[in-house]
Scaffold this active site. Structure first.
Site, PDB file in Angstrom:
ATOM      1  N   SER A  91      -9.646   0.193   4.852  1.00  0.00           N
ATOM      2  CA  SER A  91      -8.391  -0.559   4.890  1.00  0.00           C
ATOM      3  C   SER A  91      -7.591  -0.385   6.173  1.00  0.00           C
ATOM      4  CB  SER A  91      -7.526  -0.179   3.695  1.00  0.00           C
ATOM      5  OG  SER A  91      -7.143   1.167   3.796  1.00  0.00           O
TER       6      SER A  91
ATOM      7  N   HIS B 118     -11.158  -4.382  -0.949  1.00  0.00           N
ATOM      8  CA  HIS B 118     -10.677  -5.177   0.191  1.00  0.00           C
ATOM      9  C   HIS B 118     -11.698  -6.213   0.648  1.00  0.00           C
ATOM     10  CE1 HIS B 118      -6.805  -3.499   1.428  1.00  0.00           C
ATOM     11  NE2 HIS B 118      -7.266  -2.297   1.129  1.00  0.00           N
TER      12      HIS B 118
ATOM     13  N   LYS C 156      -5.783  -7.628  -5.333  1.00  0.00           N
ATOM     14  CA  LYS C 156      -5.760  -8.047  -3.917  1.00  0.00           C
ATOM     15  C   LYS C 156      -6.157  -9.530  -3.834  1.00  0.00           C
ATOM     16  CE  LYS C 156      -5.955  -3.432  -2.048  1.00  0.00           C
ATOM     17  NZ  LYS C 156      -6.638  -2.253  -2.583  1.00  0.00           N
TER      18      LYS C 156
HETATM   19  C1  LIG Z   1      -6.344  -1.039  -3.340  1.00  0.00           C
HETATM   20  C2  LIG Z   1      -7.557  -0.215  -3.542  1.00  0.00           C
HETATM   21  C3  LIG Z   1      -7.781   0.454  -4.745  1.00  0.00           C
HETATM   22  C4  LIG Z   1      -6.769   0.462  -5.851  1.00  0.00           C
HETATM   23  O1  LIG Z   1      -6.752  -0.739  -6.528  1.00  0.00           O
HETATM   24  P1  LIG Z   1      -5.648  -0.943  -7.695  1.00  0.00           P
HETATM   25  O2  LIG Z   1      -6.260  -1.959  -8.574  1.00  0.00           O
HETATM   26  O3  LIG Z   1      -4.410  -1.395  -7.002  1.00  0.00           O
HETATM   27  O4  LIG Z   1      -5.480   0.377  -8.361  1.00  0.00           O
HETATM   28  C5  LIG Z   1      -8.970   1.135  -4.901  1.00  0.00           C
HETATM   29  N1  LIG Z   1      -9.879   1.189  -3.916  1.00  0.00           N
HETATM   30  C6  LIG Z   1      -9.686   0.591  -2.734  1.00  0.00           C
HETATM   31  C7  LIG Z   1     -10.733   0.670  -1.666  1.00  0.00           C
HETATM   32  C8  LIG Z   1      -8.511  -0.128  -2.499  1.00  0.00           C
HETATM   33  O5  LIG Z   1      -8.309  -0.714  -1.328  1.00  0.00           O
END
Ligand SMILES: *Cc1c(COP(=O)(O)O)cnc(C)c1O
Length: 399
Positions: free
Chosen positions: A186, A214, A245
């Site tokens: 990220s 992502h 996301k």
């Molecule tokens: C955002 C993210 C998460 C967490 O996801 P949520 O559904 O918001 O708990 C887990 N792993 C990665 C790689 C992320 O970028």
């Protein structure tokens, strides 16, 4: 008792503040979108948003909102139960099926968040006789999930296949091995080299887990994630991901993969067994998201076009951009204070971004992370680039 503890907390909070690491919430008074209103000194200000994970622009999508409303009328508000007691509706099962179809996997289990999917993944499957080989830059939820499991831990430098091979050799001492990696990291936006990870997994008799949080909806020509990008559809044992996301931006997570693995998670995964079921409307909106992404490639194409356009313009302007294959564009500034000043100046120009610095990124690697969305218009992207150039010149980043 509390007086002493209070004093202790106040001192620690003060240290966080003086280190410049205190996090403040910024209040938005509009739906999440590419253009939003923020509450600035009581006066709402319009800004262009470049820091949401709203990659496909679905967070305020009319079809998703309608699907959620319709489901609320048909199936009510909440489940008031965990899945296996009385918290499973047809909508949950349909969404699990749709996620399996999307990724070309055998079965899927839903969680309240991907944080829970990763937190509840390793402990039910592996014991102290086994090994987890984890990329050093993996998301906090993978790190926590690994911590909760008794398996022997190995770590390899981000995307470093020579190091991964070394760790796999050491892990031959254990019974079962799983390599765990983010699909897209990220902070840089780089994609994990899944083709080579898969080869090494074959060579050293390991399984592979990829977190597509992502990358799902973003990476690959049709947005099916890193398994599409590397032609490995159906070959990876475990994929985790989020509905928070690109897939609509609300909440919800999932683990999808081999059917025995998913079956065991339904028996033993603690965030699944001991936490409430996803609200039906969220499952219905998730279903609608996957329908939108499979009936046409319009949003995926628009996102890829926008990302190429924005990064092309930023590079041409002379900015130092980390190599990326996602919708994340890290504008390198290196200096922590500069990253904060730069972000503050951009906000004055109506451009909403976040500057990141140590310890979120390595020392002297401070940056502004721009997240491009399918919802951005060309005009919004142009205004973003123009503001970056103006502030870049004013702060001496550009000549
Ligand atoms: C955002 C993210 C998460 C967490 O996801 P949520 O559904 O918001 O708990 C887990 N792993 C990665 C790689 C992320 O970028």
């Amino acid at each position: 008792m509390y007086t002493k503890f209070q004093q202790h907390l106040q001192e620690e909070l003060q240290q966080i503040e003086s280190a410049g690491l205190y996090k403040r919430e910024r209040i938005i008074v509009s739906p999440q979108s590419s253009g939003i209103q923020v509450a600035a000194d009581g006066q709402p200000a319009d800004v262009i948003n470049f820091c949401a994970n709203n990659y496909l622009g679905l967070a305020d999508n009319a079809e998703l909102i309608q699907a959620a409303k319709d489901c609320m009328d048909r199936r009510g508000f909440g489940m008031a139960s965990v899945r296996f007691i009385c918290g499973t509706q047809d909508t949950h099962k349909q969404l699990e099926r749709a996620i399996s179809d999307f990724f070309g996997t055998e079965d899927t289990i839903l969680y309240a968040a991907c944080f829970d999917a990763n937190g509840g993944l390793f402990e039910p499957l592996l014991t102290a006789d086994d090994a987890i080989i984890s990329d050093a830059l993996n998301h906090a939820s993978i790190i926590d999930g690994v911590r909760l499991c008794k398996a022997v831990r190995y770590r390899y430098a981000n995307g470093d296949m020579a190091d991964l091979e070394k760790q796999l050799q050491a892990a031959q001492a254990q019974r079962f091995r799983i390599i765990a990696t983010d699909g897209v990291f990220s902070m840089d936006g780089n994609v994990c080299p899944l083709d080579r990870i898969y080869e090494l997994a074959q060579k050293y008799d390991a399984m592979v887990m990829v977190d597509e949080s992502h990358s799902a909806g973003v990476v690959g020509k049709t947005g099916h994630g890193v398994t599409e990008r590397y032609n490995l559809r159906g070959k990876i044992e475990v994929i985790t991901g989020t509905l928070g996301k690109a897939f609509g931006g609300s909440v919800g997570g999932f683990t999808t993969g081999r059917k025995e693995i998913i079956d065991m998670l339904r028996q033993r995964s603690r965030p699944y067994l001991f936490s409430n079921s996803l609200p039906p409307m969220i499952a219905a909106a998730g279903l609608k998201t996957l329908e939108i992404l499979t009936r046409s490639n319009e949003l995926q194409d628009r996102l890829h076009g926008n990302t190429d356009y924005f990064i092309g313009k930023m590079k041409a302007a002379g900015f130092d951009i980390k190599p990326t294959e996602s919708a994340i564009c890290a504008v390198m500034l290196y200096d922590a204070k500069l990253s904060q000043d730069f972000a503050a100046e951009l906000q004055k120009e109506g451009i909403y971004v976040t500057g990141f610095y140590y310890p979120v990124v390595p020392k002297d690697q401070a940056r502004i992370r721009v997240q491009v969305s399918a919802a951005h218009t060309r005009e919004q992207l142009d205004r973003g680039v123009a503001a970056f150039i103006k502030v870049g010149k004013a702060l001496g980043v550009l000549k």
